[in-house]
Design a protein around this motif. Structure first.
Motif, PDB file in Angstrom:
ATOM      1  N   SER A 128       0.869  -1.172   0.000  1.00 38.23           N
ATOM      2  CA  SER A 128       0.000   0.000   0.000  1.00 38.23           C
ATOM      3  C   SER A 128       0.903   1.218   0.000  1.00 38.23           C
ATOM      4  CB  SER A 128      -0.904  -0.014   1.229  1.00 38.23           C
ATOM      5  OG  SER A 128      -1.696   1.135   1.228  1.00 38.23           O
TER       6      SER A 128
ATOM      7  N   PHE B  85       0.788   4.318  -0.736  1.00 38.40           N
ATOM      8  CA  PHE B  85       0.454   5.721  -0.460  1.00 38.40           C
ATOM      9  C   PHE B  85       0.382   6.026   1.024  1.00 38.40           C
ATOM     10  CE2 PHE B  85      -1.186   4.865  -4.671  1.00 38.40           C
ATOM     11  CZ  PHE B  85      -0.474   5.812  -5.374  1.00 38.40           C
ATOM     12  N   ASP B  86      -0.348   5.229   1.781  1.00 36.43           N
ATOM     13  CA  ASP B  86      -0.400   5.528   3.210  1.00 36.43           C
ATOM     14  C   ASP B  86       0.488   4.593   4.021  1.00 36.43           C
ATOM     15  OD1 ASP B  86      -1.899   3.301   2.901  1.00 36.43           O
ATOM     16  OD2 ASP B  86      -3.744   4.124   3.712  1.00 36.43           O
TER      17      ASP B  86
ATOM     18  N   MET C 143       0.342   1.689   5.016  1.00 34.25           N
ATOM     19  CA  MET C 143      -0.293   0.872   6.045  1.00 34.25           C
ATOM     20  C   MET C 143      -0.068  -0.596   5.696  1.00 34.25           C
ATOM     21  SD  MET C 143      -4.219   1.014   7.343  1.00 34.25           S
ATOM     22  CE  MET C 143      -4.358   2.761   7.572  1.00 34.25           C
TER      23      MET C 143
ATOM     24  N   THR D  58      -0.939  -3.990   4.782  1.00 32.75           N
ATOM     25  CA  THR D  58      -2.160  -4.459   4.153  1.00 32.75           C
ATOM     26  C   THR D  58      -2.050  -5.940   3.871  1.00 32.75           C
ATOM     27  OG1 THR D  58      -2.365  -2.313   3.141  1.00 32.75           O
ATOM     28  CG2 THR D  58      -3.763  -4.030   2.269  1.00 32.75           C
TER      29      THR D  58
ATOM     30  N   ARG E  37      -4.637  -3.186   7.736  1.00 36.47           N
ATOM     31  CA  ARG E  37      -5.804  -3.202   6.860  1.00 36.47           C
ATOM     32  C   ARG E  37      -5.953  -4.611   6.307  1.00 36.47           C
ATOM     33  NH1 ARG E  37      -4.362   0.378   2.566  1.00 36.47           N
ATOM     34  NH2 ARG E  37      -5.323   2.117   3.633  1.00 36.47           N
TER      35      ARG E  37
ATOM     36  N   LYS F 243      -2.336  12.462   0.433  1.00 40.78           N
ATOM     37  CA  LYS F 243      -1.610  11.195   0.609  1.00 40.78           C
ATOM     38  C   LYS F 243      -1.526  10.465  -0.720  1.00 40.78           C
ATOM     39  CE  LYS F 243      -0.026   9.919   4.462  1.00 40.78           C
ATOM     40  NZ  LYS F 243      -0.215   9.680   5.824  1.00 40.78           N
TER      41      LYS F 243
ATOM     42  N   GLU G 226      -4.917   3.555  -2.983  1.00 42.00           N
ATOM     43  CA  GLU G 226      -5.859   3.835  -1.907  1.00 42.00           C
ATOM     44  C   GLU G 226      -5.117   4.472  -0.744  1.00 42.00           C
ATOM     45  OE1 GLU G 226      -7.108  -0.050  -0.655  1.00 42.00           O
ATOM     46  OE2 GLU G 226      -5.025  -0.638  -0.400  1.00 42.00           O
ATOM     47  N   ALA G 227      -5.845   5.219   0.065  1.00 40.42           N
ATOM     48  CA  ALA G 227      -5.236   5.823   1.249  1.00 40.42           C
ATOM     49  C   ALA G 227      -6.286   5.997   2.313  1.00 40.42           C
ATOM     50  CB  ALA G 227      -4.602   7.166   0.904  1.00 40.42           C
TER      51      ALA G 227
END
Lengths: 168, 396
Positions: free
Chosen positions: A24, A26-27, A29, A31, A88, B90, B328-329
């Motif tokens: 993931s 972009f953020d 996190m 996943t 996530r 983001k 996704e963010a």
């Protein structure tokens, strides 16, 4: 990189082939894609294992990838207050059989989130205690957040309800 | 003479509170089964304010979503604006300039104060302390004057932009803000004086609406309600965004998770927010208020009217929109009532494939039956007041 994370390591050790770590970017996190059959086990493991302790059910939602197969993706956002970890989980569901086990036995709060996903996407949660529409009314036809539900569709009128006690 | 020792025959009755009831802020219905004054069960019914937020987002460009976010929590619109804008940032992988970060913190805290003031005043009024409402509305009015000075609107601010904010602080804002914060402090002191040791208020708040820490977590309750139960969780501290890690503030915690603790936590948070604003005003650096990328942010209006380049960029953003890469963010900010998260999924087009808002009120209202287990009908009012449900955010 992600495999260094203790949560992911433990999950891989316990569930191995049932899960798959996805990026993931972009953020950033962690996943994890989980097979449909094992979502309840994975959630229970994350909640009850001593040093994981994902106690806060942050969010549960669904995304309709209408051009892909399998079509639906149920997304769980979990958080552990004591460790400050977030994770996530994602589960893909086929269009012809959009059912998945409920996680209300792990977090009570999943109840309304699952009802909302049922309401808007028509995903059925097995063993859910009270699977009814929540934000829309019971006579609503269709599931409006599916991508094949046009934004300007009109709903039929329905008869006035006689019994108003606890309808919705 | 009638025999008073004989038990009276009672039966359960269903009381429908709402959807438009003076104590149901916004529109929500509680179906309360009562036996005499005792509550058997409470069933909240939500959805009266549903307007298809997510469906609208999926059919609008990224910039067009910002006005919709104003209407989520209409008491603290800045926080929603900022939360959404940061989730999209983001996705785009951009960092906003320093001055913009401080401005956003400033705006968020002003919003938080007005949110808490509304909650406190309305709950005070429902417990028959009408002057408290007048005090809090007066204080909120000053906060809204600051909101107006920043964004030009009082309620529907639409102030944050993807990649920045729309307007800088006007001249004299700093002085005005300091003055008005002083006045707010004084008024909050007065409100505390009226309520904190007030027998009626204390008796109705203490020990009612209890939600203990493990229940809070199981239901996904965040914000003041969770902190009143003694759990140290504030998104501003847990995952600091903007410049919260540089500012010195405390997170007030309660102990028992009852209505009184929720009230006190909110009052103390107002002081902390005032502290944050004062620090932000001191530290705020000069500089641009938006990223210098004409593909992402709208150029200033002045330039749009005077230069052809800016006009073209403006046209492109309005007509074609921005296109974040596929992905996704999830991004969470601390809203007035708890964690406000945005989960944005992009498919590489100009419209969000999915824009999910995780509002804090939804799980809190779900936990209301738990708070009211075995309580009296009269406890519904203070409990629901301290839940501070915002319909726009819960029903989306």
């Amino acid at each position: 990189m992600a495999e260094k994370n203790p949560t992911i390591k433990k999950l891989l050790a316990k569930f191995g082939g049932q899960i798959e770590v996805v990026a993931s970017p972009f953020d950033k996190m962690d996943t994890v894609r989980v097979k449909r059959e094992s979502i309840l086990d994975v959630c229970m493991f994350l909640r009850t294992e001593d040093d994981l302790d994902y106690d806060l059910m942050r969010d549960l939602t669904c995304v309709d990838y209408i051009h892909e197969k399998p079509r639906f993706e149920v997304v769980y956002h979990l958080y552990s207050i004591y460790n400050g970890h977030e994770i996530r989980l994602k589960v893909r569901l086929e269009e012809r059989d959009p059912t998945i086990d409920t996680v209300t036995s792990v977090w009570v709060g999943a109840n309304w989130y699952e009802r909302e996903v049922y309401d808007f996407y028509g995903i059925r949660f097995n063993n859910h205690p009270d699977l009814r529409r929540i934000l829309l009314y019971p006579e609503f036809v269709g599931h409006p957040l599916r991508k094949d539900y046009p934004i300007d569709r009109e709903q039929p009128l329905f008869e006035e309800r006689k019994e108003t006690k606890g309808v919705r | 003479m009638a025999d008073l020792t004989k038990e009276l025959h009672t039966e359960c009755m269903t009381l429908q509170m709402g959807p438009s009831h003076p104590a149901m802020h916004g529109t929500v219905k509680m179906i309360v089964d009562i036996d005499g004054e005792e509550i058997h069960s409470v069933k909240p019914e939500v959805g009266y304010l549903h307007r298809g937020f997510e469906k609208m987002c999926e059919n609008s460009t990224y910039h067009q979503v910002i006005p919709f976010t104003d209407r989520l929590n209409y008491v603290s619109p800045f926080i929603n604006n900022v939360g959404y804008a940061m989730a999209v940032e983001k996705l785009l992988g951009i960092e906003v300039p320093e001055r913009c970060k401080y401005l956003r913190v400033l705006a968020c805290e002003i919003s938080r104060i007005s949110d808490h003031l509304t909650c406190l005043g309305a709950s005070g009024m429902e417990l028959a302390a009408f002057s408290v409402l007048l005090y809090s509305i007066e204080a909120r009015e000053w906060m809204w004057e600051l909101v107006e000075a920043l964004s030009g609107a009082r309620l529907t601010t639409t102030w944050a932009r993807i990649g920045g904010v729309a307007y800088d602080m006007p001249d004299g804002f700093e002085r005005k803000a300091r003055e008005e914060l002083e006045k707010v402090k004084r008024l909050v002191e007065d409100m505390r004086g009226l309520l904190e040791k007030n027998r009626i208020f204390y008796d109705r708040m203490r020990g009612t609406g209890v939600l203990e820490a493990n229940d809070c977590l199981a239901y996904g309750v965040t914000g003041p309600c969770l902190r009143a139960a003694g759990v140290y969780y504030d998104v501003r501290k847990a995952k600091p965004y903007l410049v919260y890690d540089r500012l010195d503030f405390e997170v007030p915690l309660g102990k028992s998770g009852d209505n009184y603790d929720k009230f006190v936590v909110r009052v103390l948070e107002i002081y902390q927010s005032i502290r944050i604003i004062e620090q932000a005003l001191e530290q705020i650096p000069a500089g641009p208020i938006a990223v210098d990328d004409p593909k992402i942010t709208l150029p200033p209006k002045q330039e749009v009217y005077t230069s052809i380049g800016a006009l073209v960029h403006h046209f492109n953003i309005i007509v074609k929109g921005i296109r974040p890469p596929k992905g996704e963010a999830y991004f969470a900010v601390e809203g007035g009532n708890g964690e406000l998260g945005f989960y944005v999924v992009s498919d590489g087009s100009d419209k969000p494939w999915k824009c999910r808002c995780r509002g804090p009120c939804f799980p809190i209202v779900q936990a209301v039956p738990k708070m009211l287990e075995g309580a009296m009908v009269a406890d519904v009012v203070p409990t629901f007041g301290m839940v501070n449900m915002i319909g726009g955010e819960m029903d989306r």
